[in-house]
Design a protein around this motif. Structure first.
Motif, PDB file in Angstrom:
ATOM      1  N   LEU A 249      13.075  -6.386 -17.197  1.00  0.00           N
ATOM      2  CA  LEU A 249      14.099  -5.646 -17.941  1.00  0.00           C
ATOM      3  C   LEU A 249      15.152  -6.609 -18.494  1.00  0.00           C
ATOM      4  O   LEU A 249      15.610  -6.443 -19.626  1.00  0.00           O
ATOM      5  CB  LEU A 249      14.743  -4.576 -17.063  1.00  0.00           C
ATOM      6  CG  LEU A 249      15.706  -3.639 -17.775  1.00  0.00           C
ATOM      7  CD1 LEU A 249      15.016  -2.881 -18.910  1.00  0.00           C
ATOM      8  CD2 LEU A 249      16.316  -2.651 -16.785  1.00  0.00           C
ATOM      9  N   SER A 250      15.501  -7.619 -17.731  1.00  0.00           N
ATOM     10  CA  SER A 250      16.457  -8.624 -18.198  1.00  0.00           C
ATOM     11  C   SER A 250      15.899  -9.377 -19.403  1.00  0.00           C
ATOM     12  O   SER A 250      16.617  -9.629 -20.380  1.00  0.00           O
ATOM     13  CB  SER A 250      16.773  -9.600 -17.062  1.00  0.00           C
ATOM     14  OG  SER A 250      17.599 -10.633 -17.516  1.00  0.00           O
ATOM     15  N   MET A 251      14.604  -9.713 -19.349  1.00  0.00           N
ATOM     16  CA  MET A 251      13.959 -10.393 -20.468  1.00  0.00           C
ATOM     17  C   MET A 251      14.001  -9.513 -21.715  1.00  0.00           C
ATOM     18  O   MET A 251      14.340  -9.977 -22.801  1.00  0.00           O
ATOM     19  CB  MET A 251      12.513 -10.734 -20.096  1.00  0.00           C
ATOM     20  CG  MET A 251      11.760 -11.476 -21.167  1.00  0.00           C
ATOM     21  SD  MET A 251      10.030 -11.767 -20.725  1.00  0.00           S
ATOM     22  CE  MET A 251       9.322 -10.165 -21.103  1.00  0.00           C
ATOM     23  N   LEU A 252      13.688  -8.236 -21.550  1.00  0.00           N
ATOM     24  CA  LEU A 252      13.755  -7.305 -22.683  1.00  0.00           C
ATOM     25  C   LEU A 252      15.179  -7.211 -23.216  1.00  0.00           C
ATOM     26  O   LEU A 252      15.414  -7.277 -24.421  1.00  0.00           O
ATOM     27  CB  LEU A 252      13.293  -5.905 -22.259  1.00  0.00           C
ATOM     28  CG  LEU A 252      11.807  -5.643 -22.130  1.00  0.00           C
ATOM     29  CD1 LEU A 252      11.562  -4.238 -21.580  1.00  0.00           C
ATOM     30  CD2 LEU A 252      11.090  -5.810 -23.457  1.00  0.00           C
ATOM     31  N   SER A 253      16.122  -7.051 -22.309  1.00  0.00           N
ATOM     32  CA  SER A 253      17.515  -6.825 -22.695  1.00  0.00           C
ATOM     33  C   SER A 253      18.141  -8.001 -23.432  1.00  0.00           C
ATOM     34  O   SER A 253      19.031  -7.809 -24.251  1.00  0.00           O
ATOM     35  CB  SER A 253      18.356  -6.495 -21.452  1.00  0.00           C
ATOM     36  OG  SER A 253      17.890  -5.306 -20.852  1.00  0.00           O
ATOM     37  N   SER A 254      17.675  -9.209 -23.141  1.00  0.00           N
ATOM     38  CA  SER A 254      18.283 -10.383 -23.769  1.00  0.00           C
ATOM     39  C   SER A 254      17.689 -10.723 -25.127  1.00  0.00           C
ATOM     40  O   SER A 254      18.194 -11.604 -25.827  1.00  0.00           O
ATOM     41  CB  SER A 254      18.164 -11.596 -22.839  1.00  0.00           C
ATOM     42  OG  SER A 254      16.807 -11.947 -22.667  1.00  0.00           O
ATOM     43  N   SER A 255      16.646 -10.016 -25.532  1.00  0.00           N
ATOM     44  CA  SER A 255      16.009 -10.313 -26.821  1.00  0.00           C
ATOM     45  C   SER A 255      16.902  -9.882 -27.988  1.00  0.00           C
ATOM     46  O   SER A 255      17.519  -8.824 -27.960  1.00  0.00           O
ATOM     47  CB  SER A 255      14.660  -9.600 -26.917  1.00  0.00           C
ATOM     48  OG  SER A 255      14.017  -9.946 -28.122  1.00  0.00           O
TER      49      SER A 255
END
Length: 161
Positions: free
Chosen positions: A121-127
């Protein structure tokens, strides 16, 4: 549509069963925000709904993760993929494979399904962009016949998204 390794999965070890049952109870008591475990009778494969975080490119979008646990979990990382359609993201291929080091080279037995989900979720959110990896078509073509993402030699070079 689901993906699995070409070889048949071996039954979970006693250690893996105990660990997964403990993680499942913890999940039910304290689920990570933005995720919903779909209850099934298969301890070796979890299906998890992922809800994009507010204020991100993926806000309120829902995707599904498929988590397949190997015989020797947690000593060996689970196979984690997005069930297509996968989100458009520079580190997520259209077949659902995820380029994230903790799923491969940086796995630690101290990690849990919850911590993996939070990292995704963090990876998605930082895109900052919704796009496929540059080599998506070539990679997906090479993954035909149920090739597992764990059979890929990943190159982790971009820590911005």
């Amino acid at each position: 549509m689901t993906s699995s390794s070409a070889s048949p999965r071996k039954a979970l070890s006693k250690i893996a069963c105990n660990r997964l049952q403990k993680e499942l109870v913890e999940w039910q008591v304290n689920p990570p925000a933005g995720f919903k475990h779909r209850v099934t009778d298969n301890l070796q494969r979890w299906i998890i709904d992922v809800i994009g975080a507010a204020g991100t490119l993926y806000a309120n979008e829902t995707y599904q993760l498929q988590v397949d646990f190997p015989e020797h979990y947690p000593m060996e990382a689970p196979q984690v993929i997005f069930v297509p359609p996968a989100p458009l993201h520079p580190h997520i291929y259209s077949n659902g494979h995820i380029c994230l080091d903790i799923l491969y080279d940086s796995w630690s037995p101290a990690m849990t399904v919850s911590s993996v989900c939070i990292s995704i979720l963090s990876m998605l959110s930082s895109s900052t962009v919704k796009q496929r990896p540059e080599d998506n078509d070539r990679y997906v073509k090479n993954c035909k016949n149920g090739r597992s993402p764990k059979e890929t030699r990943w190159w982790f070079h971009d820590d911005k998204v």
